[in-house]
Design an enzyme around this catalytic site. Structure first.
Site, short mmCIF file in Angstrom:
data_model
loop_
_atom_site.label_atom_id
_atom_site.label_comp_id
_atom_site.label_asym_id
_atom_site.label_seq_id
_atom_site.Cartn_x
_atom_site.Cartn_y
_atom_site.Cartn_z
N SER A 187 -29.38 -9.28 -49.94
CA SER A 187 -30.75 -9.20 -49.49
C SER A 187 -31.16 -8.37 -48.27
CB SER A 187 -30.96 -10.79 -48.82
OG SER A 187 -30.15 -10.89 -47.85
N SER A 228 -24.65 -9.67 -48.68
CA SER A 228 -26.00 -9.07 -48.25
C SER A 228 -26.01 -7.77 -47.57
CB SER A 228 -26.91 -9.92 -47.84
OG SER A 228 -27.55 -11.05 -48.61
N LYS A 236 -33.37 -5.22 -40.03
CA LYS A 236 -33.85 -6.16 -41.18
C LYS A 236 -34.67 -7.09 -40.56
CE LYS A 236 -31.73 -9.09 -44.60
NZ LYS A 236 -30.35 -9.73 -45.18
#
Ligand code: GLN
Length: 517
Positions: A187, A211, A112
């Site tokens: 997210s 997330s 990420k």
């Protein structure tokens, strides 16, 4: 592809000289030539690499080719580190040839874009960090590299991990591989979409309020949010420091566990890192849940939950019972305060953490009339959700409101934590939905922050109480969108949690489904 066939030819030549190991590898290679290598799970890919049937360069090249072919419509990656990935793969092949056994040796993975990577841009999905290239790796990235993993690139995220759909990224909107009109969750939606679409064999995300688990649920993956402190946050761009934790994605429980095993452990550079012995999580997966006490909290089956989600989760719980678990109804009475408490504490911490982006230390600077004006202009690069959180947090922390808002939120946080502590005196794990709905449509909630916040109604409490939790696929709705079962474990009980998920997974077929892309 030509790498595999050349290895195959080479194998035959060696076999001619009577080398049986190579003959075996050659036959396996013949098998692998005929299949799409991205369809291997991480664990299968590891076996194929160790057996010499495929090379890391081939796996990496095939992953990169697939990214080029499908990521234009999916938009899961922000940055592709293709050249570096091929170098890392070549190095992994050398180590494999020498009998290297590092746990992820040669496996292509994604990270990420809120996790720092030395020499590779790291933006946190924000324009305020556009062009920022960290001079160091986050602890978890170093650990992945030590385990032999190959880094394909950086995946999309909601700006500073604030969101539940990846639509708050300042760059692109990631799509759900099961249905391109839908969000992948957030997210860590880029990581989830990439693993589900077979653009990486595993990935790292972060989970501050859900997330990792919510996008895992939306994309049909296994996603683990470890106990707070189990994985070092060093080098992870901070959102809300008392809630942030790095988590892992896999297409199966074993894959998710392998990623977790690689990054978990004590790091003296993170003052909240737990210095506890690291269990053999892989070894703990025996699929036995006989006598496991599974709590079902009545507060998690509320109005607003989609009927298909409730039905799938209840069926999954019945499956656990069939497998020998004991089902106990429990109560977590303060659940309904989790959302307001989280939306006071997380923005409060974010407002402090994000004060450092002033255009002087990191990223771009917009020049104004004087210094204050320059800082103002630069901070206008934050997107609307981040600005909203900074304002909420600053307000909650301001003199006169601190006790009334932030102080009270901390007190209720203790009550939420206490709910879990009491529950874990009675049960070993808690089972409930990961999210009240399946993946919603792109744009459907982006103008309505409250409905977006509700996507995490079942995940936030875990972060507030420092427990661990995961999401494991447990079905599909009538539109063919994946549904996730959330299992919550007590502090540092990841092994119990992962094993319960493994038992369920092995007794069902959901993880064998894959989106057609
Ligand atoms: N959706 C939640 C938020 O926007 C949680 C985000 C996260 O876990 N990073 O704050």
């Amino acid at each position: 592809m030509h790498k595999i066939s050349s290895k195959f030819n080479q194998c035959w030549r060696i076999e001619f000289l009577g080398n049986w190991r190579e003959l075996n590898a050659g036959l396996c290679a013949l098998f692998f030539i005929r299949m799409d290598l991205t369809k291997l799970t991480l664990t299968e890919a590891r076996d194929a690499l160790r057996g010499g049937a495929v090379s890391s360069v081939a796996l990496t090249q095939i992953s990169l080719d697939r990214i080029v072919a499908v990521d234009n419509s999916l938009k899961s990656y922000l940055t592709l580190s293709d050249e570096l990935a091929l170098e890392q793969a070549a190095e992994a092949d050398k180590r494999l040839a020498e009998g290297g056994q590092a746990p992820l040796l040669g496996i292509p993975v994604a990270v990420k874009d809120i996790i720092s990577t030395k020499g590779i841009p790291t933006t946190a999905g924000s324009k305020i960090l556009q062009g920022f290239v960290p001079p160091y790796n986050a602890y978890v990235v170093d650990r992945l590299r030590e385990s032999g993993a190959v880094l394909l690139g950086k995946t999309n995220t909601d700006e500073f991990a604030m969101g539940s759909s990846t639509e708050n990224s300042a760059y692109v909107t990631t799509r759900n591989p099961w249905n391109l009109d839908r969000v992948p969750g957030g997210s860590s939606g880029g990581s989830a979409a990439a693993v589900a679409a077979r653009l990486a064999f595993g990935a790292l995300g972060t989970d501050t309020g859900g997330s990792v688990r919510q996008p895992a649920s939306f994309c049909g993956l296994v996603g683990l949010r470890p106990t707070y402190g189990r994985v070092s946050r060093w080098g992870v761009i901070a959102f809300a420091s008392s809630l942030d934790q790095v988590g892992t994605f896999g297409r199966t429980v074993v894959d998710c566990t392998a990623m977790f095993q690689a990054v978990a452990g004590y790091d003296r550079r993170d003052s909240t890192s737990l210095d506890d012995p690291l269990p053999d999580y892989d070894g703990a997966l025996n699929g036995d849940v006989q006598g496991l006490r599974v709590g079902v909290p009545k507060e998690y089956f509320i109005e607003g939950i989609e009927p298909a989600v409730e039905a799938a989760v209840r069926t999954a719980i019945a499956k656990l019972e069939q497998l020998g678990a004991e089902i106990v109804e429990i109560s977590l009475p303060h659940t309904r305060y989790a959302l307001p408490v989280y939306y006071l504490i997380a923005p409060a911490e974010a407002s402090a953490n994000l004060a450092r982006y002033d255009g002087i230390r990191y990223g771009p600077r917009l020049d104004g009339q004087d210094m204050i004006d320059s800082v103002k202009q630069t901070r206008s690069l934050f997107g609307p959700e981040v600005k909203r959180r900074i304002m909420l947090g600053t307000y909650a922390l301001s003199a006169g409101y601190y006790d009334e808002y932030y102080g009270r939120a901390l007190k209720v946080r203790s009550l939420i934590k206490q709910d879990f502590q009491l529950a874990f005196e009675e049960v070993d794990v808690i089972a409930c939905p990961t999210s009240p709905t399946t993946a919603f449509k792109v744009g459907e909630r982006s103008d309505d922050p409250l409905s977006m916040y509700l996507a995490d109604i079942f995940t936030l409490s875990v972060n507030l109480s420092a427990c661990c939790a995961l999401s494991v696929p447990c079905g599909f709705d009538e539109l063919g969108l994946p549904i996730g079962l959330q299992l919550i474990g007590n502090t540092l009980q990841e092994a119990t949690l992962l094993n319960a998920a493994y038992a369920y997974e092995q007794a069902t077929e959901w993880h064998k489904e894959s989106p057609d892309l």
